[in-house]
Each structure stands twice: as structure tokens, then as C-alpha cells.
Design a protein around this motif. Structure first.
Motif, mmCIF file in Angstrom:
data_model
loop_
_atom_site.group_PDB
_atom_site.id
_atom_site.type_symbol
_atom_site.label_atom_id
_atom_site.label_comp_id
_atom_site.label_asym_id
_atom_site.label_seq_id
_atom_site.Cartn_x
_atom_site.Cartn_y
_atom_site.Cartn_z
ATOM 1 N N HIS A 5 -1.999 11.494 -21.171
ATOM 2 C CA HIS A 5 -2.742 10.343 -21.699
ATOM 3 C C HIS A 5 -4.091 10.176 -21.032
ATOM 4 O O HIS A 5 -4.612 9.088 -20.953
ATOM 5 N N GLY A 6 -4.656 11.246 -20.483
ATOM 6 C CA GLY A 6 -5.959 11.103 -19.823
ATOM 7 C C GLY A 6 -5.759 10.450 -18.481
ATOM 8 O O GLY A 6 -4.643 10.113 -18.094
ATOM 9 N N GLN A 7 -6.841 10.240 -17.750
ATOM 10 C CA GLN A 7 -6.698 9.828 -16.366
ATOM 11 C C GLN A 7 -6.779 8.320 -16.162
ATOM 12 O O GLN A 7 -6.849 7.864 -15.050
ATOM 13 N N ASP A 8 -6.798 7.527 -17.247
ATOM 14 C CA ASP A 8 -6.962 6.106 -16.953
ATOM 15 C C ASP A 8 -5.666 5.422 -16.551
ATOM 16 O O ASP A 8 -5.667 4.279 -16.166
ATOM 17 N N GLU A 9 -4.560 6.145 -16.651
ATOM 18 C CA GLU A 9 -3.325 5.596 -16.063
ATOM 19 C C GLU A 9 -3.607 5.411 -14.576
ATOM 20 O O GLU A 9 -4.013 6.353 -13.900
ATOM 21 N N SER A 10 -3.366 4.219 -14.043
ATOM 22 C CA SER A 10 -3.755 3.990 -12.650
ATOM 23 C C SER A 10 -2.971 4.889 -11.709
ATOM 24 O O SER A 10 -1.782 5.143 -11.901
ATOM 25 N N ALA A 11 -3.655 5.336 -10.679
ATOM 26 C CA ALA A 11 -3.045 6.273 -9.735
ATOM 27 C C ALA A 11 -1.851 5.648 -9.031
ATOM 28 O O ALA A 11 -1.005 6.341 -8.493
ATOM 29 N N ASP A 12 -1.778 4.308 -9.055
ATOM 30 C CA ASP A 12 -0.692 3.618 -8.359
ATOM 31 C C ASP A 12 0.686 4.094 -8.789
ATOM 32 O O ASP A 12 1.616 4.074 -8.021
ATOM 33 N N HIS A 13 0.801 4.491 -10.051
ATOM 34 C CA HIS A 13 2.117 4.880 -10.541
ATOM 35 C C HIS A 13 2.638 6.107 -9.826
ATOM 36 O O HIS A 13 3.785 6.443 -9.921
ATOM 37 N N HIS A 14 1.747 6.820 -9.157
ATOM 38 C CA HIS A 14 2.157 8.090 -8.591
ATOM 39 C C HIS A 14 2.252 8.033 -7.076
ATOM 40 O O HIS A 14 2.248 9.042 -6.417
ATOM 41 N N LEU A 15 2.313 6.826 -6.552
ATOM 42 C CA LEU A 15 2.467 6.671 -5.106
ATOM 43 C C LEU A 15 3.822 6.085 -4.796
ATOM 44 O O LEU A 15 4.378 5.320 -5.574
ATOM 45 N N ASP A 16 4.319 6.429 -3.640
ATOM 46 C CA ASP A 16 5.537 5.791 -3.147
ATOM 47 C C ASP A 16 5.092 4.561 -2.355
ATOM 48 O O ASP A 16 4.412 4.692 -1.345
ATOM 49 N N PRO A 17 5.463 3.344 -2.809
ATOM 50 C CA PRO A 17 4.977 2.146 -2.119
ATOM 51 C C PRO A 17 5.821 1.698 -0.930
ATOM 52 O O PRO A 17 5.445 0.752 -0.254
ATOM 53 N N HIS A 18 6.936 2.364 -0.640
ATOM 54 C CA HIS A 18 7.897 1.826 0.337
ATOM 55 C C HIS A 18 7.501 2.107 1.789
ATOM 56 O O HIS A 18 8.287 2.643 2.582
ATOM 57 N N THR A 19 6.289 1.708 2.139
ATOM 58 C CA THR A 19 5.712 2.039 3.443
ATOM 59 C C THR A 19 6.477 1.415 4.611
ATOM 60 O O THR A 19 6.748 2.081 5.615
ATOM 61 N N TRP A 20 6.805 0.130 4.465
ATOM 62 C CA TRP A 20 7.371 -0.667 5.569
ATOM 63 C C TRP A 20 8.710 -0.153 6.083
ATOM 64 O O TRP A 20 9.160 -0.535 7.152
ATOM 65 N N VAL A 21 9.378 0.729 5.303
ATOM 66 C CA VAL A 21 10.715 1.183 5.697
ATOM 67 C C VAL A 21 10.650 2.103 6.928
ATOM 68 O O VAL A 21 11.653 2.346 7.569
ATOM 69 N N SER A 22 9.460 2.576 7.266
ATOM 70 C CA SER A 22 9.315 3.343 8.507
ATOM 71 C C SER A 22 8.619 2.508 9.561
ATOM 72 O O SER A 22 7.541 1.965 9.300
ATOM 73 N N PRO A 23 9.206 2.393 10.751
ATOM 74 C CA PRO A 23 8.538 1.643 11.829
ATOM 75 C C PRO A 23 7.122 2.154 12.126
ATOM 76 O O PRO A 23 6.249 1.384 12.498
ATOM 77 N N LYS A 24 6.884 3.457 11.917
ATOM 78 C CA LYS A 24 5.536 3.998 12.161
ATOM 79 C C LYS A 24 4.521 3.358 11.210
ATOM 80 O O LYS A 24 3.416 2.998 11.608
ATOM 81 N N SER A 25 4.889 3.226 9.935
ATOM 82 C CA SER A 25 3.993 2.579 8.973
ATOM 83 C C SER A 25 3.916 1.081 9.224
ATOM 84 O O SER A 25 2.859 0.476 9.064
ATOM 85 N N ALA A 26 5.038 0.497 9.613
ATOM 86 C CA ALA A 26 5.055 -0.944 9.888
ATOM 87 C C ALA A 26 4.046 -1.286 10.987
ATOM 88 O O ALA A 26 3.415 -2.341 10.955
ATOM 89 N N LEU A 27 3.855 -0.370 11.921
ATOM 90 C CA LEU A 27 2.879 -0.581 12.989
ATOM 91 C C LEU A 27 1.457 -0.727 12.444
ATOM 92 O O LEU A 27 0.676 -1.548 12.916
ATOM 93 N N VAL A 28 1.136 0.068 11.435
ATOM 94 C CA VAL A 28 -0.187 -0.028 10.800
ATOM 95 C C VAL A 28 -0.300 -1.365 10.063
ATOM 96 O O VAL A 28 -1.311 -2.068 10.121
ATOM 97 N N MET A 29 0.781 -1.742 9.392
ATOM 98 C CA MET A 29 0.787 -2.979 8.617
ATOM 99 C C MET A 29 0.573 -4.203 9.500
ATOM 100 O O MET A 29 -0.213 -5.090 9.168
ATOM 101 N N VAL A 30 1.267 -4.240 10.645
ATOM 102 C CA VAL A 30 1.134 -5.431 11.492
ATOM 103 C C VAL A 30 -0.270 -5.517 12.108
ATOM 104 O O VAL A 30 -0.791 -6.599 12.313
ATOM 105 N N GLU A 31 -0.886 -4.367 12.330
ATOM 106 C CA GLU A 31 -2.265 -4.398 12.826
ATOM 107 C C GLU A 31 -3.203 -4.961 11.756
ATOM 108 O O GLU A 31 -4.078 -5.781 12.043
ATOM 109 N N ASN A 32 -3.004 -4.552 10.513
ATOM 110 C CA ASN A 32 -3.814 -5.098 9.408
ATOM 111 C C ASN A 32 -3.616 -6.601 9.265
ATOM 112 O O ASN A 32 -4.561 -7.346 9.003
ATOM 113 N N ILE A 33 -2.373 -7.056 9.434
ATOM 114 C CA ILE A 33 -2.078 -8.489 9.318
ATOM 115 C C ILE A 33 -2.770 -9.250 10.446
ATOM 116 O O ILE A 33 -3.431 -10.270 10.218
ATOM 117 N N LYS A 34 -2.664 -8.721 11.666
ATOM 118 C CA LYS A 34 -3.325 -9.358 12.813
ATOM 119 C C LYS A 34 -4.837 -9.434 12.602
ATOM 120 O O LYS A 34 -5.461 -10.481 12.809
#
Length: 305
Positions: free
Chosen positions: A124-153
Motif C-alpha cells: 500500500h505504499g509507504q504512508d502506512e506509519s512506521a509505528d506498525h512495524h515496531l515492537d512497543p514493549h520497551t518497559w518489559v526490560s529493566p535496561k530500557s526502563a532505565l532510559v524511560m525513567v531518565e526521560n521522565i526525570k
């Protein structure tokens, strides 16, 4: 008397909450961000979680009251990476007089492309947003959670620089806990003989990447996706060949499929929690990100030893 009534009225439900003047009002899109934002915000913050207890985030959509509330807050914290498909329209509803800062807390995590999710959509061409092709479950790894809490701070410091030191010190304490959890996952999972897990929903990509495991999911990234017959057949084969003893399912989603596959292959089921939210029982028991992740680690060790 009036004051007392107001105080009591303020102690009601945890979700939905109201804007409080004199505090940094923070609206979060779902549970893990809510927990981290409360922890870092402390007394200075009033944190409102949009998602009600026991609701699966892939399924939820906001109401107009949520939009109005959020437009009056200082911060709107959401995961991003395609988890909350409702965010762009939600933010269009804020109105020009809103000063709310929207922060995508997964920013800076190296995101995983979802395998085989929407391959048939590429025509369908490239206007389908790229979001559909990412895994969003970042927080399930403590390593990623560390990045998230820094962004929140950082987002707290940006909107309330006066209290920078308080945010920094609470953030340091929370980071410390995540670093310990990460070390524990690294150490204990490096010792296991097996490295393959079978899960009901593909929510453990970051966890697997960071701790050297491989997940085989019965369903895709959204827990509502229907598995195809051929997927189930190849999974049954994998389960037999690898000598897999357990299939993981999660609490906020129906476990029917995992149980079907388990009974067909003679394996047992166990919970692996993607920490997308608490059930009512977990909330009452005082569970949180750390207790759920500790339980995940124990179940992983049991299955992979």
C-alpha cells in the motif's frame, strides 16, 4: 469541615484523577509510566493515570474528559513506539491555550522492528506509519526502563526546575533499584541451560534481546491478533523438538490459546507478565513493577533451568 470533605473526596479512585493546583500535574498513558512518574515526582507531583486498573492498553481509547484533563496538565507522558495509536488525535484535541508538554518516554531506546507483523501491508505504499512495524514493549526490560525513567526525570526538571534536586535524588534511587534488577536478570539468566521461551503475545522482545533469550509467540504484538493454524502447528513442533515444558500466558488477556496449545502438546502453563497494568487483586496486594518483574524472573528461571 469543608476542608475535611475536600480531602476525603480527593482520596477516591486512583485512575481518572483531577488536576491539582500548586503541583506538577502529570498525565500518564498506562501503568509502568504512572508508577515511575509517581516515584520520581513525589510530593511535588499529582500523577493521573489514564488507563483504568485491569484494562489492556492495546485495547483502550480515551474519552473527551481525558483530553480536557490532560490539556490542563503540565506533562503528558506516553510510551510511544506505536503502543498508543490514539495519541496523535488525542493531542489534536488539546486546544491552542494548552501548555501541556507531551513526552514520548521510549525516546533513546534502540527499538526492535517487529518480525512478520504486517508484511502483507507493504504494497500500500509507504504512508502506512512506521509505528506498525515496531515492537512497543520497551518497559518489559529493566535496561530500557532505565532510559524511560531518565526521560521522565528530565521532563520534570524541564517543567519545574526549582525542584530539580528532589527529582534528581528520587530518580537516582529509582535507577539504583532498576540497575539492581537488571544485574539480577543478567546474572541469573546467563546461568540457565535453555534460552527459548514460548509466550502467548510477543511482548518480551526487549527482555529477550537484553538477556540473551529467544521468544516464540503464539500471537503477534497485539494480544488480540489471531494465530494462524500453520503457526500453531509449527509451534507444537518446536515445543516437542526443543523439549519445552511450559508455555507462558499473561493475566490481562484471555489465556484460552496458551491453554489449548498446552493441552495439545502436553506442556504446562505459567504466567509471564508484560507489566502493562495491575489487576485489581495485584493493586490490593501492593504489587508494582518490581514485584511483578521479580516474579517474572523466578518463572523464567523455573522454565529455563
Amino acid at each position: 469541615m469543608m476542608i475535611l470533605i475536600l480531602i476525603l473526596a480527593g482520596c477516591g479512585k486512583s485512575e481518572g484523577g483531577e488536576i491539582v493546583s500548586g503541583k506538577v500535574n502529570v498525565v500518564t498513558s498506562f501503568y509502568p509510566i504512572y508508577e515511575f512518574a509517581k516515584e520520581i515526582g513525589g510530593e511535588e507531583a499529582n500523577v493521573i493515570n489514564l488507563l483504568p486498573t485491569g484494562v489492556e492498553p492495546h485495547e483502550w481509547t480515551p474519552r473527551s474528559k481525558d483530553i480536557l484533563n490532560t490539556s490542563k496538565a503540565e506533562l503528558f507522558l506516553y510510551n510511544g513506539a506505536g503502543l498508543e495509536g490514539w495519541v496523535p488525535n488525542f493531542m489534536k484535541g488539546f486546544g491552542s491555550d494548552s501548555n501541556v508538554k507531551a513526552i514520548e518516554v521510549s525516546q533513546g531506546i534502540s527499538l526492535i522492528a517487529a518480525e512478520g507483523e504486517d508484511d502483507h501491508d507493504h504494497d500500500h505504499g509507504q504512508d502506512e506509519s512506521a509505528d506498525h512495524h515496531l515492537d512497543p514493549h520497551t518497559w518489559v526490560s529493566p535496561k530500557s526502563a532505565l532510559v524511560m525513567v531518565e526521560n521522565i526525570k528530565n521532563s520534570y526538571v524541564e517543567v519545574d526546575p526549582t525542584n530539580k534536586d528532589k527529582y534528581e535524588s528520587r530518580y537516582a534511587a529509582l535507577s539504583e533499584k532498576l540497575i539492581e534488577l537488571d544485574a539480577k536478570f543478567t546474572e541469573q539468566l546467563s546461568k540457565t541451560t535453555h534460552k527459548e521461551i514460548v509466550v502467548s503475545h510477543q511482548a518480551f522482545g526487549y527482555l529477550c534481546r537484553d538477556y540473551g533469550l529467544t521468544q516464540h509467540a503464539i500471537m503477534g504484538l497485539s494480544p488480540e491478533a489471531e494465530p494462524r493454524a500453520q503457526d500453531l502447528i509449527s509451534l507444537s513442533k518446536l515445543v516437542k523438538e526443543e523439549g519445552i515444558q511450559y508455555i507462558f500466558f499473561e493475566e490481562l488477556v484471555s489465556d484460552k490459546l496458551a491453554k489449548t496449545l498446552a493441552s495439545e502438546t502436553g506442556v504446562k502453563t505459567l504466567v509471564l507478565n508484560p507489566v502493562e497494568g495491575l489487576t485489581k487483586e495485584q493493586e490490593q496486594a501492593g504489587d508494582n513493577y518490581f514485584t511483578l518483574m521479580e516474579r517474572n524472573l523466578q518463572n523464567l528461571i523455573l522454565v529455563l533451568q
